[in-house]
Design a protein around this motif. Sequence first.
Motif, short mmCIF file in Angstrom:
data_model
loop_
_atom_site.label_atom_id
_atom_site.label_comp_id
_atom_site.label_asym_id
_atom_site.label_seq_id
_atom_site.Cartn_x
_atom_site.Cartn_y
_atom_site.Cartn_z
N GLU A 1 39.24 10.18 -31.18
CA GLU A 1 40.05 9.06 -31.67
C GLU A 1 39.64 8.64 -33.08
N GLU A 2 38.33 8.53 -33.34
CA GLU A 2 37.92 8.12 -34.67
C GLU A 2 38.14 9.23 -35.69
N ILE A 3 38.03 10.49 -35.27
CA ILE A 3 38.33 11.60 -36.16
C ILE A 3 39.81 11.60 -36.53
N LEU A 4 40.67 11.42 -35.53
CA LEU A 4 42.12 11.34 -35.79
C LEU A 4 42.45 10.21 -36.75
N ALA A 5 41.78 9.07 -36.59
CA ALA A 5 42.04 7.91 -37.45
C ALA A 5 41.58 8.16 -38.88
N ASP A 6 40.38 8.74 -39.04
CA ASP A 6 39.82 8.91 -40.38
C ASP A 6 40.39 10.11 -41.10
N VAL A 7 40.57 11.22 -40.39
CA VAL A 7 40.97 12.48 -41.03
C VAL A 7 42.48 12.67 -41.04
N TRP A 8 43.17 12.21 -39.98
CA TRP A 8 44.61 12.41 -39.88
C TRP A 8 45.41 11.11 -40.04
N GLY A 9 44.74 9.98 -40.10
CA GLY A 9 45.45 8.72 -40.28
C GLY A 9 46.23 8.26 -39.07
N CYS A 10 45.89 8.76 -37.87
CA CYS A 10 46.57 8.34 -36.64
C CYS A 10 45.84 7.14 -36.04
N SER A 11 46.56 6.08 -35.78
CA SER A 11 45.95 4.87 -35.24
C SER A 11 45.78 4.94 -33.73
N PHE A 12 46.27 6.02 -33.11
CA PHE A 12 46.10 6.21 -31.67
C PHE A 12 46.10 7.71 -31.41
N ASP A 13 45.63 8.10 -30.22
CA ASP A 13 45.57 9.51 -29.87
C ASP A 13 46.95 9.97 -29.40
N PRO A 14 47.63 10.84 -30.15
CA PRO A 14 48.97 11.29 -29.76
C PRO A 14 48.94 12.45 -28.76
N ALA A 15 47.81 12.62 -28.07
CA ALA A 15 47.67 13.68 -27.06
C ALA A 15 47.87 15.05 -27.68
N THR A 16 47.23 15.29 -28.80
CA THR A 16 47.31 16.58 -29.47
C THR A 16 45.94 17.23 -29.50
N ASN A 17 45.92 18.54 -29.64
CA ASN A 17 44.65 19.26 -29.73
C ASN A 17 44.32 19.65 -31.17
N VAL A 18 44.93 18.94 -32.14
CA VAL A 18 44.75 19.32 -33.54
C VAL A 18 43.28 19.25 -33.96
N VAL A 19 42.52 18.28 -33.44
CA VAL A 19 41.10 18.19 -33.78
C VAL A 19 40.37 19.43 -33.29
N ASP A 20 40.64 19.83 -32.06
CA ASP A 20 39.99 21.01 -31.48
C ASP A 20 40.34 22.27 -32.29
N VAL A 21 41.60 22.35 -32.73
CA VAL A 21 42.04 23.52 -33.51
C VAL A 21 41.24 23.62 -34.80
N TYR A 22 41.08 22.48 -35.49
CA TYR A 22 40.38 22.52 -36.77
C TYR A 22 38.87 22.69 -36.60
N VAL A 23 38.32 22.17 -35.53
CA VAL A 23 36.91 22.46 -35.24
C VAL A 23 36.74 23.96 -35.03
N GLY A 24 37.69 24.57 -34.32
CA GLY A 24 37.65 26.02 -34.10
C GLY A 24 37.71 26.78 -35.42
N ARG A 25 38.51 26.30 -36.36
CA ARG A 25 38.60 26.97 -37.67
C ARG A 25 37.28 26.87 -38.42
N LEU A 26 36.65 25.70 -38.35
CA LEU A 26 35.35 25.55 -39.01
C LEU A 26 34.31 26.48 -38.37
N ARG A 27 34.32 26.57 -37.05
CA ARG A 27 33.37 27.44 -36.38
C ARG A 27 33.60 28.90 -36.73
#
Length: 232
Positions: A186-212
Amino acid sequence: MRAVPGGVQGASMSRVLVIDDEPRIVSFVRRALGADGIAADGVTSGARGLELALTGMYELVILDLLMPGMDGTSVLTQTMARRPQQSVVVLSALTDVETKVRCFGIGATDYIGKPFALAELLARVRARLRPNGSVGGEALLTAGGLRMDVRRRTADAGAGPVSISDREFLLLQHLMSHAGDVCTREEILADVWGCSFDPATNVVDVYVGRLRSKLGAYAVETVRNVGYCVHA
Protein backbone atom coordinates in the motif's frame (compact mmCIF):
# COMPACT_ATOMS: atom_id res chain seq x y z
CA MET A 1 17.81 14.01 -35.51
CA ARG A 2 15.20 15.31 -37.93
CA ALA A 3 13.12 17.96 -36.14
CA VAL A 4 9.36 18.20 -36.35
CA PRO A 5 8.34 21.36 -38.24
CA GLY A 6 7.77 24.07 -35.69
CA GLY A 7 9.82 22.25 -33.04
CA VAL A 8 11.90 24.34 -30.65
CA GLN A 9 15.62 23.87 -31.08
CA GLY A 10 18.30 24.37 -28.48
CA ALA A 11 21.13 22.06 -27.49
CA SER A 12 21.11 23.24 -23.89
CA MET A 13 17.37 22.77 -23.40
CA SER A 14 15.49 19.69 -22.29
CA ARG A 15 13.52 18.08 -25.12
CA VAL A 16 9.96 16.82 -24.82
CA LEU A 17 7.64 15.17 -27.36
CA VAL A 18 3.87 15.81 -27.13
CA ILE A 19 1.60 13.22 -28.81
CA ASP A 20 -2.11 14.10 -28.87
CA ASP A 21 -4.70 14.00 -31.65
CA GLU A 22 -6.09 17.39 -30.58
CA PRO A 23 -4.01 20.14 -32.28
CA ARG A 24 -5.24 22.67 -29.72
CA ILE A 25 -3.80 20.69 -26.82
CA VAL A 26 -0.53 20.03 -28.64
CA SER A 27 -0.12 23.74 -29.37
CA PHE A 28 -1.12 24.78 -25.85
CA VAL A 29 1.25 22.36 -24.13
CA ARG A 30 4.14 23.16 -26.50
CA ARG A 31 3.77 26.89 -25.91
CA ALA A 32 3.62 26.40 -22.14
CA LEU A 33 6.69 24.19 -22.13
CA GLY A 34 8.57 26.60 -24.38
CA ALA A 35 7.78 29.50 -22.06
CA ASP A 36 9.18 27.36 -19.24
CA GLY A 37 12.46 26.86 -21.10
CA ILE A 38 11.68 23.35 -22.35
CA ALA A 39 11.97 22.54 -26.06
CA ALA A 40 8.88 20.68 -27.25
CA ASP A 41 7.91 18.99 -30.51
CA GLY A 42 4.32 17.98 -31.13
CA VAL A 43 2.46 15.56 -33.39
CA THR A 44 -1.23 14.60 -33.71
CA SER A 45 -0.74 11.04 -34.97
CA GLY A 46 0.04 8.00 -32.85
CA ALA A 47 2.03 6.38 -35.66
CA ARG A 48 4.12 9.50 -36.20
CA GLY A 49 4.54 9.91 -32.47
CA LEU A 50 5.86 6.36 -32.15
CA GLU A 51 8.31 6.96 -34.98
CA LEU A 52 9.70 10.04 -33.24
CA ALA A 53 9.72 8.42 -29.79
CA LEU A 54 11.85 5.60 -31.20
CA THR A 55 14.19 7.67 -33.37
CA GLY A 56 14.41 10.95 -31.46
CA MET A 57 16.34 11.83 -28.35
CA TYR A 58 13.55 13.04 -26.06
CA GLU A 59 13.98 13.16 -22.32
CA LEU A 60 10.21 12.91 -21.87
CA VAL A 61 7.16 11.96 -23.94
CA ILE A 62 3.70 13.32 -23.08
CA LEU A 63 1.18 10.86 -24.53
CA ASP A 64 -2.59 10.85 -25.05
CA LEU A 65 -4.36 7.48 -25.09
CA LEU A 66 -7.53 8.07 -27.12
CA MET A 67 -6.31 8.67 -30.66
CA PRO A 68 -7.63 7.36 -34.02
CA GLY A 69 -5.50 4.86 -35.86
CA MET A 70 -2.69 3.86 -33.53
CA ASP A 71 -3.87 4.59 -30.00
CA GLY A 72 -1.70 5.72 -27.12
CA THR A 73 -1.60 2.33 -25.41
CA SER A 74 -0.03 0.84 -28.54
CA VAL A 75 2.46 3.70 -28.71
CA LEU A 76 3.36 3.20 -25.04
CA THR A 77 3.70 -0.58 -25.41
CA GLN A 78 5.96 -0.41 -28.46
CA THR A 79 8.04 2.44 -27.02
CA MET A 80 8.67 0.57 -23.77
CA ALA A 81 9.52 -2.62 -25.63
CA ARG A 82 12.29 -0.89 -27.58
CA ARG A 83 13.22 1.95 -25.22
CA PRO A 84 12.50 0.79 -21.67
CA GLN A 85 14.38 3.78 -20.20
CA GLN A 86 12.14 6.33 -21.94
CA SER A 87 10.12 8.53 -19.56
CA VAL A 88 6.47 8.73 -20.63
CA VAL A 89 3.78 10.82 -18.95
CA VAL A 90 0.28 9.75 -19.98
CA LEU A 91 -2.17 12.66 -20.38
CA SER A 92 -5.63 11.22 -20.90
CA ALA A 93 -9.35 11.67 -20.36
CA LEU A 94 -9.41 8.05 -19.17
CA THR A 95 -9.04 8.36 -15.41
CA ASP A 96 -10.23 4.96 -14.16
CA VAL A 97 -7.86 3.04 -11.92
CA GLU A 98 -7.73 0.02 -14.24
CA THR A 99 -6.40 2.10 -17.14
CA LYS A 100 -3.87 3.87 -14.94
CA VAL A 101 -2.58 0.62 -13.49
CA ARG A 102 -2.34 -0.94 -16.96
CA CYS A 103 -0.27 2.00 -18.23
CA PHE A 104 2.00 1.90 -15.18
CA GLY A 105 2.40 -1.83 -15.73
CA ILE A 106 3.50 -1.22 -19.32
CA GLY A 107 6.06 1.32 -18.13
CA ALA A 108 4.51 4.79 -17.93
CA THR A 109 6.36 7.16 -15.61
CA ASP A 110 3.36 9.27 -14.59
CA TYR A 111 -0.35 9.69 -15.36
CA ILE A 112 -2.34 12.95 -15.49
CA GLY A 113 -6.07 13.05 -16.14
CA LYS A 114 -7.88 15.44 -18.48
CA PRO A 115 -9.02 18.09 -17.97
CA PHE A 116 -5.70 19.03 -16.43
CA ALA A 117 -4.23 22.02 -14.63
CA LEU A 118 -1.31 23.47 -16.56
CA ALA A 119 0.59 24.26 -13.36
CA GLU A 120 0.39 20.58 -12.31
CA LEU A 121 1.53 19.36 -15.72
CA LEU A 122 4.52 21.72 -15.74
CA ALA A 123 5.43 20.76 -12.16
CA ARG A 124 5.40 17.06 -12.99
CA VAL A 125 7.40 17.59 -16.18
CA ARG A 126 10.01 19.63 -14.30
CA ALA A 127 10.28 16.89 -11.66
CA ARG A 128 10.91 14.26 -14.35
CA LEU A 129 13.51 16.44 -16.08
CA ARG A 130 15.63 17.07 -12.98
CA PRO A 131 19.21 15.87 -13.55
CA ASN A 132 19.02 13.26 -10.80
CA GLY A 133 15.37 12.39 -11.41
CA SER A 134 14.54 12.89 -7.74
CA VAL A 135 13.73 15.67 -5.35
CA GLY A 136 17.20 16.82 -4.43
CA GLY A 137 18.42 13.52 -3.01
CA GLU A 138 21.96 12.15 -2.85
CA ALA A 139 23.70 11.29 -6.12
CA LEU A 140 24.56 7.82 -4.79
CA LEU A 141 22.33 5.69 -2.58
CA THR A 142 23.69 2.66 -0.73
CA ALA A 143 21.93 0.00 1.31
CA GLY A 144 23.43 -3.33 2.26
CA GLY A 145 25.10 -4.63 -0.88
CA LEU A 146 23.14 -2.33 -3.20
CA ARG A 147 24.40 0.89 -4.77
CA MET A 148 22.27 3.16 -6.95
CA ASP A 149 23.51 6.09 -9.03
CA VAL A 150 20.48 8.37 -9.29
CA ARG A 151 21.98 10.52 -12.03
CA ARG A 152 22.94 7.69 -14.34
CA ARG A 153 19.89 5.60 -13.38
CA THR A 154 21.98 2.53 -12.71
CA ALA A 155 21.97 0.04 -9.84
CA ASP A 156 24.70 -2.33 -8.74
CA ALA A 157 24.31 -5.40 -6.55
CA GLY A 158 27.98 -6.35 -6.81
CA ALA A 159 28.16 -7.63 -10.38
CA GLY A 160 28.49 -4.20 -11.98
CA PRO A 161 26.01 -1.40 -12.75
CA VAL A 162 22.88 -2.15 -14.76
CA SER A 163 20.41 0.32 -16.24
CA ILE A 164 16.95 0.53 -14.67
CA SER A 165 13.76 2.16 -15.90
CA ASP A 166 12.15 5.20 -14.28
CA ARG A 167 9.58 3.12 -12.42
CA GLU A 168 12.19 0.59 -11.30
CA PHE A 169 14.30 3.51 -10.12
CA LEU A 170 11.46 5.00 -8.07
CA LEU A 171 10.63 1.62 -6.53
CA LEU A 172 14.25 0.85 -5.63
CA GLN A 173 14.75 4.39 -4.32
CA HIS A 174 11.75 3.95 -2.02
CA LEU A 175 13.00 0.59 -0.71
CA MET A 176 16.58 1.80 -0.24
CA SER A 177 15.42 4.97 1.50
CA HIS A 178 13.64 2.69 4.00
CA ALA A 179 16.41 0.07 4.16
CA GLY A 180 15.90 -2.38 6.98
CA ASP A 181 12.18 -1.61 7.20
CA VAL A 182 9.38 -3.61 5.62
CA CYS A 183 7.52 -1.51 3.04
CA THR A 184 3.91 -2.55 2.51
CA ARG A 185 2.42 -2.77 -0.96
CA GLU A 186 0.00 0.00 0.00
CA GLU A 187 2.72 2.51 0.87
CA ILE A 188 4.73 1.53 -2.21
CA LEU A 189 1.67 2.06 -4.41
CA ALA A 190 1.09 5.45 -2.78
CA ASP A 191 4.69 6.67 -3.07
CA VAL A 192 5.75 5.12 -6.38
CA TRP A 193 2.47 4.92 -8.31
CA GLY A 194 0.45 7.68 -6.65
CA CYS A 195 -2.44 5.35 -5.76
CA SER A 196 -4.26 6.35 -2.58
CA PHE A 197 -5.66 2.83 -2.18
CA ASP A 198 -4.77 -0.70 -3.26
CA PRO A 199 -6.53 -1.32 -6.62
CA ALA A 200 -5.95 -5.09 -6.26
CA THR A 201 -3.15 -5.14 -8.81
CA ASN A 202 0.10 -7.08 -8.87
CA VAL A 203 2.06 -4.20 -10.43
CA VAL A 204 4.35 -3.95 -7.38
CA ASP A 205 5.18 -7.65 -7.58
CA VAL A 206 5.86 -7.33 -11.32
CA TYR A 207 8.34 -4.51 -10.83
CA VAL A 208 10.04 -6.23 -7.90
CA GLY A 209 10.46 -9.20 -10.25
CA ARG A 210 12.07 -6.93 -12.85
CA LEU A 211 14.52 -5.57 -10.29
CA ARG A 212 15.40 -9.10 -9.19
CA SER A 213 15.99 -10.16 -12.79
CA LYS A 214 18.54 -7.36 -13.11
CA LEU A 215 20.09 -7.34 -9.64
CA GLY A 216 19.70 -10.91 -8.43
CA ALA A 217 17.02 -12.93 -6.68
CA TYR A 218 18.01 -11.68 -3.22
CA ALA A 219 18.28 -7.97 -3.97
CA VAL A 220 14.75 -7.39 -2.66
CA GLU A 221 13.35 -9.59 0.11
CA THR A 222 9.71 -10.62 0.26
CA VAL A 223 8.11 -10.47 3.71
CA ARG A 224 5.16 -12.80 3.38
CA ASN A 225 1.72 -11.16 3.59
CA VAL A 226 3.32 -7.78 4.39
CA GLY A 227 5.52 -6.36 1.65
CA TYR A 228 9.15 -5.96 0.63
CA CYS A 229 12.43 -4.72 2.01
CA VAL A 230 16.11 -4.34 1.24
CA HIS A 231 18.71 -4.87 3.93
CA ALA A 232 20.37 -1.88 5.60
